[in-house]
Design a protein around this motif. Structure first.
Motif, PDB file in Angstrom:
ATOM      1  N   ASN A  55       0.861  -1.233   0.005  1.00 53.06           N
ATOM      2  CA  ASN A  55      -0.069   0.042   0.207  1.00 53.06           C
ATOM      3  C   ASN A  55       0.698   1.165   0.037  1.00 53.06           C
ATOM      4  OD1 ASN A  55      -2.679  -1.332   0.186  1.00 53.06           O
ATOM      5  ND2 ASN A  55      -2.031  -1.871   2.087  1.00 53.06           N
ATOM      6  N   VAL A  56       0.858   2.082  -0.872  1.00 48.91           N
ATOM      7  CA  VAL A  56       1.655   3.388  -1.136  1.00 48.91           C
ATOM      8  C   VAL A  56       0.853   4.576  -1.231  1.00 48.91           C
ATOM      9  CG1 VAL A  56       3.410   4.086  -2.560  1.00 48.91           C
ATOM     10  CG2 VAL A  56       3.135   1.632  -2.405  1.00 48.91           C
ATOM     11  N   TYR A  57       1.250   5.513  -0.583  1.00 45.87           N
ATOM     12  CA  TYR A  57       0.709   6.833  -0.814  1.00 45.87           C
ATOM     13  C   TYR A  57       1.846   7.763  -1.296  1.00 45.87           C
ATOM     14  CZ  TYR A  57      -1.988  10.989  -0.632  1.00 45.87           C
ATOM     15  OH  TYR A  57      -2.636  12.336  -0.814  1.00 45.87           O
ATOM     16  N   MET A  58       1.922   8.708  -2.069  1.00 45.03           N
ATOM     17  CA  MET A  58       3.035   9.416  -2.551  1.00 45.03           C
ATOM     18  C   MET A  58       2.426  10.907  -2.720  1.00 45.03           C
ATOM     19  SD  MET A  58       5.131   7.524  -5.627  1.00 45.03           S
ATOM     20  CE  MET A  58       5.968   6.214  -5.244  1.00 45.03           C
ATOM     21  N   LYS A  59       3.132  11.890  -2.639  1.00 50.93           N
ATOM     22  CA  LYS A  59       2.941  13.317  -2.726  1.00 50.93           C
ATOM     23  C   LYS A  59       4.264  13.775  -3.200  1.00 50.93           C
ATOM     24  CE  LYS A  59       0.162  17.319  -1.482  1.00 50.93           C
ATOM     25  NZ  LYS A  59      -0.744  17.102  -2.656  1.00 50.93           N
ATOM     26  N   GLY A  60       4.149  14.931  -4.238  1.00 51.13           N
ATOM     27  CA  GLY A  60       5.452  15.589  -4.387  1.00 51.13           C
ATOM     28  C   GLY A  60       5.180  16.980  -4.268  1.00 51.13           C
ATOM     29  N   ALA A  61       6.607  17.591  -4.388  1.00 47.35           N
ATOM     30  CA  ALA A  61       6.655  19.053  -4.425  1.00 47.35           C
ATOM     31  C   ALA A  61       7.915  19.494  -5.136  1.00 47.35           C
ATOM     32  CB  ALA A  61       6.807  19.740  -2.992  1.00 47.35           C
TER      33      ALA A  61
END
Length: 462
Positions: free
Chosen positions: A304-310
């Protein structure tokens, strides 16, 4: 569905068929959706038939290359999936012309291995189980970006099946507006069944590996990194730094330095880093084709993966990073979660030398930051923890998380519309910036009915 079955050369899987669960499985467990139909086309004609059928049946289309988007952009609840990975996965190299013909479902591992046999390479991702489609249409950063820009900067032609079912060649002279759009605007205009990439001479071995620093080395590491980055790395260099916990569950910074040369050259180039005294040093001279496999053990499928970029601040965030490190350590304390903040230090002079309007992907951008959280547990509680933690960590790089859209391929927002489908329209405007009005014109021409809406959907021009 009989019309589709009678002429479709590839495979069709429905919920009643053996292998259905495998057909809807994704790299991230939480990205799986129960599609009504999963198609595995053998060629562009099959893709055209699948698109035509989905439109007639009113089914939302999702395109799957490697299935790497944790948000579910390559899945479609109750819809139709066009999965390129089973058959459209071939790679052919023309060593004389230095071109690679790459199926939309081909893994970068296949591309790397095929090209290096001829002493050639192109810009791929930093993990090798991505596909060409997944990475390229959204931009494509990689270890060779310092020398050759983004993946899209190395595409010379593509075969695209558009929303009306037409099979089109897109390059600088044939359908140039479509060629412009697919280089950065994702799957907004169709399904790319083949890319033609420029290949470049590449030495057979490079210097790379993992170097792990304990928390007491953070201050020195930041000083060395700041000096190295501000000096301006050469096109042969690149580094990823990961703020996380090690196998012993202790906080640490894992660095992945890269030097396109020998071990002697690499160690001399990064001498200041090694002089800090890492607790682990696994760097060595490795075959080029192993470069993009360095992080595979971390990014294995089925989690299970959650990603967020900036985007990183334009000025090196020296004062900010100790706080980031501290919060990563605190948020990763529960043993059910792996939390990592990845700082990408790829020289971007080449990528940013491309004019903003030369491709759909906007330029003049700073390096990427990625928050990746892996949860052992299933369910909403784990997802909510991961989402909240990622928003907090990425929020440290902007006054508000939404102020810093980041790299589209690192965004989780492609499943944010009520239509189980795509990112809010203002997110697309933010992502594409000044190129958005032209993208609206291209969308009107090639997909006026918004058939493709799973990744930052563009509203067609009026």
């Amino acid at each position: 569905m009989s019309d589709l079955l009678s002429t479709f050369k590839g495979d069709i899987v429905t919920p009643q068929d053996p292998g259905y669960d495998q057909a809807i499985a994704r790299w991230a467990k939480n990205a799986a959706r129960k599609a009504a139909i999963v198609t595995f086309p053998k060629d562009a004609e099959d893709v055209s038939k699948a698109i035509t059928y989905a439109k007639q049946a009113g089914l939302t289309i999702a395109i799957k290359g490697g299935g790497h988007n944790p948000s579910g952009a390559s899945s479609s609840e109750g819809g139709l999936v066009i999965d390129l990975s089973r058959y459209l996965n071939k790679v052919t190299v023309d060593p004389e012309k230095q071109l690679g013909y790459v199926g939309g479902g081909a893994l970068w591992e296949t591309v790397d291995k095929a090209a290096i046999q001829h002493g050639l390479a192109t810009v791929g991702g930093t993990v090798n189980h991505l596909t060409s489609h997944s990475l390229t249409v959204g931009g494509g950063y990689g270890w060779l970006s310092g020398a050759y820009g983004l993946a899209i900067d190395n595409v010379v032609q593509a075969t695209v099946v558009t929303a009306d079912g037409s099979i089109r060649t897109a390059n600088e002279t044939e359908n140039p507006d479509l060629f412009w759009g697919i280089r950065g605007a994702g799957s907004n205009f169709g399904v790319v069944t083949e890319f033609v990439f420029k290949l470049h001479p590449q030495r057979r071995t490079v210097f790379a590996g993992a170097v792990i620093f304990s928390p007491d080395k953070l201050d020195g590491l930041l000083s060395v990194t700041e000096e190295w980055w501000n000096k301006g790395p050469s096109e042969k260099e690149g580094m990823i730094q990961v703020y996380t916990r090690g196998p012993d569950h202790r906080p640490c910074v894992v660095c992945f330095p890269f030097y396109n040369g020998s071990e002697e050259e690499g160690r001399q180039n990064y001498k200041a880093f090694f002089d800090l005294g890492p607790v682990v040093d696994m760097c060595k001279e490795i075959p080029y084709e192993e470069l993009n496999a360095m992080q595979n053990h971390i990014t294995a499928p089925g989690q299970n993966v959650y990603m967020k970029g900036a985007f990183a601040p334009k000025k090196f965030p020296r004062a900010l990073m100790p706080k980031v490190f501290r919060r990563v350590a605190e948020l990763s304390e529960p043993e059910g979660y792996f939390v990592g903040i990845l700082m990408e230090y790829f020289p971007l002079h080449k990528a940013n030398s491309v004019p903003d309007d030369a491709t759909a992907y906007r330029r003049a951008l700073p390096p990427n930051v990625l928050c990746a959280i892996y949860a052992k547990k299933d369910g909403e509680e784990a997802l909510n923890y991961a989402r909240d933690a990622a928003r907090e960590l990425i929020g440290l790089f902007a006054d508000r998380p939404d102020d810093n859209m980041g790299y589209g391929n690192y965004s989780p927002d492609s499943d944010a519309l009520p239509n189980e489908g795509a990112a809010p329209i203002d997110k697309a405007k933010l992502l594409f910036g000044s190129n958005y009005p032209k993208l609206q014109q291209v969308k009107k021409k090639y997909d006026p009915e918004v058939v493709f809406k799973k990744w930052f959907p563009i509203v067609p021009a009026a």
